[in-house]
Scaffold this motif. Sequence first.
Motif, PDB file in Angstrom:
ATOM      1  N   PHE A   1       0.817  -1.211   0.000  1.00  0.00           N
ATOM      2  CA  PHE A   1       0.000   0.000   0.000  1.00  0.00           C
ATOM      3  C   PHE A   1       0.860   1.274   0.000  1.00  0.00           C
ATOM      4  CE2 PHE A   1      -2.848  -3.304   1.524  1.00  0.00           C
ATOM      5  CZ  PHE A   1      -3.894  -3.138   0.647  1.00  0.00           C
ATOM      6  N   GLN A   2       2.007   1.169  -0.653  1.00  0.00           N
ATOM      7  CA  GLN A   2       2.858   2.338  -0.888  1.00  0.00           C
ATOM      8  C   GLN A   2       3.290   2.382  -2.354  1.00  0.00           C
ATOM      9  OE1 GLN A   2       5.826   2.445   2.662  1.00  0.00           O
ATOM     10  NE2 GLN A   2       4.775   0.466   2.665  1.00  0.00           N
ATOM     11  N   ARG A   3       2.792   1.447  -3.125  1.00  0.00           N
ATOM     12  CA  ARG A   3       3.050   1.401  -4.561  1.00  0.00           C
ATOM     13  C   ARG A   3       1.901   0.638  -5.210  1.00  0.00           C
ATOM     14  NH1 ARG A   3       8.363  -2.441  -4.640  1.00  0.00           N
ATOM     15  NH2 ARG A   3       9.186  -0.446  -3.904  1.00  0.00           N
ATOM     16  N   TYR A   4       1.803   0.786  -6.498  1.00  0.00           N
ATOM     17  CA  TYR A   4       0.832  -0.011  -7.234  1.00  0.00           C
ATOM     18  C   TYR A   4       1.400  -0.280  -8.619  1.00  0.00           C
ATOM     19  CZ  TYR A   4      -0.595   4.241  -9.790  1.00  0.00           C
ATOM     20  OH  TYR A   4      -0.602   5.371 -10.580  1.00  0.00           O
ATOM     21  N   GLY A   5       0.931  -1.355  -9.251  1.00  0.00           N
ATOM     22  CA  GLY A   5       1.418  -1.676 -10.583  1.00  0.00           C
ATOM     23  C   GLY A   5       0.796  -2.947 -11.133  1.00  0.00           C
ATOM     24  N   ALA A   6       0.981  -3.164 -12.408  1.00  0.00           N
ATOM     25  CA  ALA A   6       0.478  -4.356 -13.092  1.00  0.00           C
ATOM     26  C   ALA A   6       1.254  -4.532 -14.391  1.00  0.00           C
ATOM     27  CB  ALA A   6      -1.014  -4.227 -13.373  1.00  0.00           C
ATOM     28  N   PRO A   7       1.337  -5.754 -14.891  1.00  0.00           N
ATOM     29  CA  PRO A   7       2.050  -5.976 -16.159  1.00  0.00           C
ATOM     30  C   PRO A   7       1.424  -5.249 -17.335  1.00  0.00           C
ATOM     31  CG  PRO A   7       1.702  -8.046 -14.985  1.00  0.00           C
ATOM     32  CD  PRO A   7       0.875  -7.012 -14.288  1.00  0.00           C
TER      33      PRO A   7
ATOM     34  N   THR B   1       6.910   4.269 -15.399  1.00  0.00           N
ATOM     35  CA  THR B   1       8.302   3.843 -15.570  1.00  0.00           C
ATOM     36  C   THR B   1       8.859   3.110 -14.362  1.00  0.00           C
ATOM     37  OG1 THR B   1       9.051   6.013 -14.788  1.00  0.00           O
ATOM     38  CG2 THR B   1       8.784   5.724 -17.170  1.00  0.00           C
ATOM     39  N   PHE B   2       8.191   3.184 -13.226  1.00  0.00           N
ATOM     40  CA  PHE B   2       8.627   2.455 -12.036  1.00  0.00           C
ATOM     41  C   PHE B   2       8.218   0.991 -12.170  1.00  0.00           C
ATOM     42  CE2 PHE B   2       7.643   0.778  -7.779  1.00  0.00           C
ATOM     43  CZ  PHE B   2       8.899   0.888  -7.189  1.00  0.00           C
ATOM     44  N   THR B   3       9.127   0.084 -11.849  1.00  0.00           N
ATOM     45  CA  THR B   3       8.829  -1.340 -11.983  1.00  0.00           C
ATOM     46  C   THR B   3       9.162  -2.090 -10.689  1.00  0.00           C
ATOM     47  OG1 THR B   3      11.025  -1.880 -12.871  1.00  0.00           O
ATOM     48  CG2 THR B   3       9.286  -1.317 -14.459  1.00  0.00           C
ATOM     49  N   TYR B   4       8.462  -3.186 -10.479  1.00  0.00           N
ATOM     50  CA  TYR B   4       8.762  -4.100  -9.370  1.00  0.00           C
ATOM     51  C   TYR B   4       8.122  -5.450  -9.683  1.00  0.00           C
ATOM     52  CZ  TYR B   4       3.947  -3.285  -7.654  1.00  0.00           C
ATOM     53  OH  TYR B   4       2.588  -3.198  -7.536  1.00  0.00           O
ATOM     54  N   THR B   5       8.563  -6.478  -8.970  1.00  0.00           N
ATOM     55  CA  THR B   5       8.051  -7.829  -9.182  1.00  0.00           C
ATOM     56  C   THR B   5       7.568  -8.400  -7.853  1.00  0.00           C
ATOM     57  OG1 THR B   5       9.609  -8.198 -10.992  1.00  0.00           O
ATOM     58  CG2 THR B   5       8.582 -10.151 -10.020  1.00  0.00           C
TER      59      THR B   5
ATOM     60  N   LYS C   1      -0.978 -10.865  -5.960  1.00  0.00           N
ATOM     61  CA  LYS C   1      -1.474 -10.589  -7.302  1.00  0.00           C
ATOM     62  C   LYS C   1      -0.285 -10.333  -8.241  1.00  0.00           C
ATOM     63  CE  LYS C   1      -5.106  -8.036  -7.095  1.00  0.00           C
ATOM     64  NZ  LYS C   1      -5.957  -6.818  -6.952  1.00  0.00           N
ATOM     65  N   HIS C   2      -0.273 -10.989  -9.413  1.00  0.00           N
ATOM     66  CA  HIS C   2       0.810 -10.892 -10.402  1.00  0.00           C
ATOM     67  C   HIS C   2       2.138 -11.389  -9.828  1.00  0.00           C
ATOM     68  CE1 HIS C   2      -1.970  -8.995 -13.059  1.00  0.00           C
ATOM     69  NE2 HIS C   2      -2.151  -7.965 -12.254  1.00  0.00           N
ATOM     70  N   ASN C   3       2.044 -12.465  -9.071  1.00  0.00           N
ATOM     71  CA  ASN C   3       3.206 -13.108  -8.465  1.00  0.00           C
ATOM     72  C   ASN C   3       4.251 -13.456  -9.536  1.00  0.00           C
ATOM     73  OD1 ASN C   3       4.953 -14.576  -6.880  1.00  0.00           O
ATOM     74  ND2 ASN C   3       3.524 -16.223  -6.416  1.00  0.00           N
ATOM     75  N   GLY C   4       5.468 -12.923  -9.351  1.00  0.00           N
ATOM     76  CA  GLY C   4       6.571 -13.219 -10.253  1.00  0.00           C
ATOM     77  C   GLY C   4       6.553 -12.480 -11.573  1.00  0.00           C
ATOM     78  N   GLU C   5       5.586 -11.577 -11.756  1.00  0.00           N
ATOM     79  CA  GLU C   5       5.481 -10.827 -13.014  1.00  0.00           C
ATOM     80  C   GLU C   5       6.011  -9.403 -12.826  1.00  0.00           C
ATOM     81  OE1 GLU C   5       1.745 -11.422 -15.378  1.00  0.00           O
ATOM     82  OE2 GLU C   5       1.026 -12.250 -13.473  1.00  0.00           O
ATOM     83  N   LEU C   6       6.680  -8.897 -13.838  1.00  0.00           N
ATOM     84  CA  LEU C   6       7.159  -7.522 -13.795  1.00  0.00           C
ATOM     85  C   LEU C   6       5.971  -6.574 -13.907  1.00  0.00           C
ATOM     86  CD1 LEU C   6       9.673  -5.647 -13.777  1.00  0.00           C
ATOM     87  CD2 LEU C   6       9.555  -5.673 -16.293  1.00  0.00           C
ATOM     88  N   CYS C   7       5.838  -5.677 -12.934  1.00  0.00           N
ATOM     89  CA  CYS C   7       4.721  -4.745 -12.894  1.00  0.00           C
ATOM     90  C   CYS C   7       5.211  -3.316 -13.142  1.00  0.00           C
ATOM     91  CB  CYS C   7       4.018  -4.798 -11.528  1.00  0.00           C
ATOM     92  SG  CYS C   7       3.165  -6.345 -11.196  1.00  0.00           S
ATOM     93  N   TYR C   8       4.464  -2.582 -13.940  1.00  0.00           N
ATOM     94  CA  TYR C   8       4.728  -1.171 -14.187  1.00  0.00           C
ATOM     95  C   TYR C   8       3.748  -0.353 -13.347  1.00  0.00           C
ATOM     96  CZ  TYR C   8       7.121  -3.135 -18.227  1.00  0.00           C
ATOM     97  OH  TYR C   8       7.952  -3.876 -19.033  1.00  0.00           O
ATOM     98  N   GLY C   9       4.266   0.673 -12.663  1.00  0.00           N
ATOM     99  CA  GLY C   9       3.371   1.433 -11.811  1.00  0.00           C
ATOM    100  C   GLY C   9       4.021   2.667 -11.225  1.00  0.00           C
ATOM    101  N   GLU C  10       3.656   2.984  -9.992  1.00  0.00           N
ATOM    102  CA  GLU C  10       4.178   4.165  -9.299  1.00  0.00           C
ATOM    103  C   GLU C  10       4.624   3.794  -7.891  1.00  0.00           C
ATOM    104  OE1 GLU C  10       2.656   8.404  -9.952  1.00  0.00           O
ATOM    105  OE2 GLU C  10       0.832   7.192 -10.119  1.00  0.00           O
ATOM    106  N   ASP C  11       5.700   4.417  -7.453  1.00  0.00           N
ATOM    107  CA  ASP C  11       6.183   4.290  -6.076  1.00  0.00           C
ATOM    108  C   ASP C  11       5.715   5.516  -5.298  1.00  0.00           C
ATOM    109  OD1 ASP C  11       7.532   3.802  -3.726  1.00  0.00           O
ATOM    110  OD2 ASP C  11       9.473   4.487  -4.500  1.00  0.00           O
TER     111      ASP C  11
END
Length: 411
Positions: free
Chosen positions: A294-300, A308-312, A323-333
């Motif tokens: 709950f300090q970032r959000y994202g999805a593939p 441009t921010f990414t996390y997995t 949700k989206h376990n092991g997938e590269l997600c694009y979102g915001e920090d």
Amino acid sequence: MKFKNTFLLLFLLMISCGNSHVLQQSPEKTNEIIGDTISEKQKKIVIGANRTEVYLPKLLGKNVAVVANQTSVIYKSDTVYTHLVDSLLRCGVRVTKVFAPEHGFRGSADAGEHVKDGKDAKTGLPLISLYGSNKKPAKAQLEDVDMVIFDIQDVGVRFYTYISTMHYVMEACAENDIPVIVFDRPNPNGGYVDGPTLEKEHRSFLGMHTIPLVHGMTIAEYAAMVNGEGWLKNGVKCDLETVLMENYSRDMDYSLPIRPSPNLPNDQSIQLYPSLGFFEGTDVNAGRGTGFQFQRYGAPFLDSEVFTFTYTPEPNFGAKDPKHNGELCYGEDLSDEPSPKSVNLEWLIKAYNGTKDKLKFFKSRSFTLHAGTEKLRKQIEAGWTENQIRETWQEGIEQFKIIRKKYLKYN
């Protein structure tokens, strides 16, 4: 003579309890919150559980059940405490059982994960789950109970399920003529009221009352409102007492010393939760499976040129299969974003607009239950601005504030 014996017993209990601070333990690492700063005002707050002189006399000679989790503690300092159940047992109170809410008694279960009945390894007390198929204590589960204590840290958001658990506990106790005592704790989102008001046709465990998303009340104030407004089934009234706090005011910033649930690890997550919690009803990950829940959000599927921010996401404490376990997600920090003092729709609208296949964005039923209304989804799909949407909330907010005012106990 009876009065003197009772007074002597209480005096001896207070000595043996050490004012309920003799048992000291450090917070478990997974449950610990370290706030940025602890104000001098916050240090002076006396939470309900710490006011042993108020409630111990009421418990003597009674069979007591406790509704509790990892936040149900009595503090000696910001990092030294004893669990309420351990303290009560040490004081000679006959605790017969513990009712456990979502995430369980020790607070280690995932959101939505079934919490099982069992025994507490430390005390041997029976644990009865109030999450899953059994959300309301059954008559048989209350037969040997004279009084119920409810002591859980809330965060002031309608879809945070502890207030739904409290509703069902109060209702069951009202139906079985059992008194309830609610110990009060600060609301870290208590300084404002905001968000869409729940519509009756969308009631669920994620929202049982026609209130805005953020209600701006402490847990004891909220309990009094549920009881006073006749919101329990068939209008039954609970024999309700509240142990209020001392030195607390609604406008003070409050840093929770213990995380209230596995995926609210710090102050930032708690204050962003009212806004980012909407993503729970979409196919967007809200930081579960990272250390920044709950300090970032994202999805593939979000536009990588905009986000441009990414996390997995990976399995971790509180999220065995995020949700989206092991997938590269694009979102915001948003971990360094100034904490909002209102519900922020900017991120939800931006994510929707940045999704190519918009038909897959909302999980319609889940999103409606989180929002408490179908209107929010339809407004976003129709291209409404945040200000236009917020304007539609105002009538419900003002009507709620009139009701709320009758139950407020703090400035």
